[in-house]
Design a protein around this motif. Sequence first.
Motif, PDB file in Angstrom:
ATOM      1  N   THR A 205     -22.980 -33.808  -7.151  1.00 44.60           N
ATOM      2  CA  THR A 205     -22.665 -32.685  -6.253  1.00 44.60           C
ATOM      3  C   THR A 205     -21.711 -33.077  -5.138  1.00 44.60           C
ATOM      4  O   THR A 205     -20.766 -32.339  -4.858  1.00 44.60           O
ATOM      5  N   THR A 206     -21.942 -34.202  -4.492  1.00 39.36           N
ATOM      6  CA  THR A 206     -21.090 -34.621  -3.376  1.00 39.36           C
ATOM      7  C   THR A 206     -20.876 -36.129  -3.421  1.00 39.36           C
ATOM      8  O   THR A 206     -21.635 -36.865  -4.060  1.00 39.36           O
ATOM      9  N   VAL A 207     -19.828 -36.562  -2.732  1.00 41.15           N
ATOM     10  CA  VAL A 207     -19.558 -37.987  -2.556  1.00 41.15           C
ATOM     11  C   VAL A 207     -19.412 -38.259  -1.065  1.00 41.15           C
ATOM     12  O   VAL A 207     -18.654 -37.572  -0.373  1.00 41.15           O
ATOM     13  N   THR A 208     -20.142 -39.228  -0.575  1.00 42.76           N
ATOM     14  CA  THR A 208     -20.009 -39.666   0.808  1.00 42.76           C
ATOM     15  C   THR A 208     -19.197 -40.952   0.814  1.00 42.76           C
ATOM     16  O   THR A 208     -19.561 -41.935   0.168  1.00 42.76           O
ATOM     17  N   TRP A 209     -18.094 -40.922   1.542  1.00 43.90           N
ATOM     18  CA  TRP A 209     -17.190 -42.056   1.609  1.00 43.90           C
ATOM     19  C   TRP A 209     -17.311 -42.767   2.957  1.00 43.90           C
ATOM     20  O   TRP A 209     -17.397 -42.131   4.000  1.00 43.90           O
ATOM     21  N   SER A 210     -17.312 -44.084   2.911  1.00 42.72           N
ATOM     22  CA  SER A 210     -17.134 -44.912   4.101  1.00 42.72           C
ATOM     23  C   SER A 210     -15.864 -45.715   3.871  1.00 42.72           C
ATOM     24  O   SER A 210     -15.761 -46.460   2.887  1.00 42.72           O
ATOM     25  N   THR A 211     -14.883 -45.549   4.755  1.00 46.78           N
ATOM     26  CA  THR A 211     -13.559 -46.113   4.492  1.00 46.78           C
ATOM     27  C   THR A 211     -13.371 -47.524   5.056  1.00 46.78           C
ATOM     28  O   THR A 211     -12.307 -48.110   4.892  1.00 46.78           O
ATOM     29  N   GLY A 212     -14.399 -48.060   5.710  1.00 44.90           N
ATOM     30  CA  GLY A 212     -14.335 -49.440   6.162  1.00 44.90           C
ATOM     31  C   GLY A 212     -13.762 -49.641   7.541  1.00 44.90           C
ATOM     32  O   GLY A 212     -13.951 -50.707   8.145  1.00 44.90           O
ATOM     33  N   LYS A 217     -16.465 -39.582   5.286  1.00 43.51           N
ATOM     34  CA  LYS A 217     -16.028 -38.281   4.789  1.00 43.51           C
ATOM     35  C   LYS A 217     -16.937 -37.859   3.652  1.00 43.51           C
ATOM     36  O   LYS A 217     -17.382 -38.701   2.855  1.00 43.51           O
ATOM     37  N   GLU A 218     -17.243 -36.568   3.566  1.00 43.91           N
ATOM     38  CA  GLU A 218     -18.016 -36.036   2.453  1.00 43.91           C
ATOM     39  C   GLU A 218     -17.148 -35.078   1.658  1.00 43.91           C
ATOM     40  O   GLU A 218     -16.545 -34.164   2.232  1.00 43.91           O
ATOM     41  N   CYS A 219     -17.088 -35.299   0.365  1.00 40.16           N
ATOM     42  CA  CYS A 219     -16.221 -34.513  -0.510  1.00 40.16           C
ATOM     43  C   CYS A 219     -16.956 -34.149  -1.782  1.00 40.16           C
ATOM     44  O   CYS A 219     -18.095 -34.570  -2.004  1.00 40.16           O
ATOM     45  N   GLY A 220     -16.258 -33.409  -2.615  1.00 36.23           N
ATOM     46  CA  GLY A 220     -16.680 -33.268  -3.991  1.00 36.23           C
ATOM     47  C   GLY A 220     -16.091 -34.424  -4.782  1.00 36.23           C
ATOM     48  O   GLY A 220     -15.984 -35.541  -4.284  1.00 36.23           O
ATOM     49  N   GLN A 221     -15.677 -34.173  -6.008  1.00 40.07           N
ATOM     50  CA  GLN A 221     -15.096 -35.238  -6.816  1.00 40.07           C
ATOM     51  C   GLN A 221     -13.807 -35.752  -6.217  1.00 40.07           C
ATOM     52  O   GLN A 221     -13.487 -36.941  -6.316  1.00 40.07           O
ATOM     53  N   GLY A 222     -13.058 -34.879  -5.562  1.00 39.10           N
ATOM     54  CA  GLY A 222     -11.742 -35.240  -5.069  1.00 39.10           C
ATOM     55  C   GLY A 222     -10.683 -34.932  -6.116  1.00 39.10           C
ATOM     56  O   GLY A 222     -10.982 -34.695  -7.290  1.00 39.10           O
TER      57      GLY A 222
END
Length: 298
Positions: A205-212, A217-222
């Motif tokens: 359903t969602t992806v939570t990104w940590s960019t370092g 950021k929270e997205c879908g597939q992108g």
Amino acid sequence: MTRSLVAVGGAAVALLLTNAVAAQAGLGDPVNCTANPTNPACVIQIGTPGGSEGGGGSGSSGCRNGAGETIPCYVEGKGWLGESYCYWQKATGDDLKFAEALGGKVDPPGYWYVGSCGDPITNFWPPGLILYRVYDSNPGLQRLAQEAIRHLNLPAPRIRLNPAPPAPQVVYVPTWLWIDDAVWSPRSATASLAGLSVTAVGTPTTVTWSTGDGGTKECGQGTAWKAGTDPRKASPDCGHTYTSPSRRSSGGTYTVTATITWRITWSGGGTSGSEPNLTSTTSVSVQVLEASAVNTKS
């Protein structure tokens, strides 16, 4: 609903003894899963369909008692292994009358179940201990649902970036973030025993990104970057722009982490339900550089 009763001794035993003895007499031979591990009552069959990440497969699972011994998940005439290591089936006849007399009638989908507590390995079922409990659905459904969920094999994210590592990212140039199509699709598994089957489905359903660099950021597939796209153009739905190079970070790189949240549902036996979300996570290291200045002379 958690309404429950325990019938021990006295009038309760007198009322239930005949039924308990009859059920024991009709059970047949003991179900010893250690001596006979292929007994159908001992084996929950698991099936997983093929997908883009690999082929499907089949397997099996089972149940254990408090001592860690393998025991049947289902016993004919007793029901499904459940709470207190008892076997539960719908209460009928005098059992149902007794439960309703003491605990009251229940509203659908709730129903009184009777629990037989004993040892299927030795076939010993003490008639003096009978449990009653209200379940909203067959306890076997929940057991099979949990087994199916346990075998979903939810994949780790397959992180995609533009530019793709090991090529470095560049400060102030948009980085596109997305998850590969091979991972971004529902996963399912089916657990079956004693004529009952439950299929569990995990849906991303969602992806939570940590960019370092402190960004999240929270997205879908992108959206996947396509060749020929202006490199100065930001992703329409999932991206990040670095503003500082990674040279001062450990190893000279930033760690980019993606965590997929999977919605978990199941269906079978004429009913359906949902369970708490599950997650899968992976990380990649990315180098972020400053763009080199280009001087020209007129």
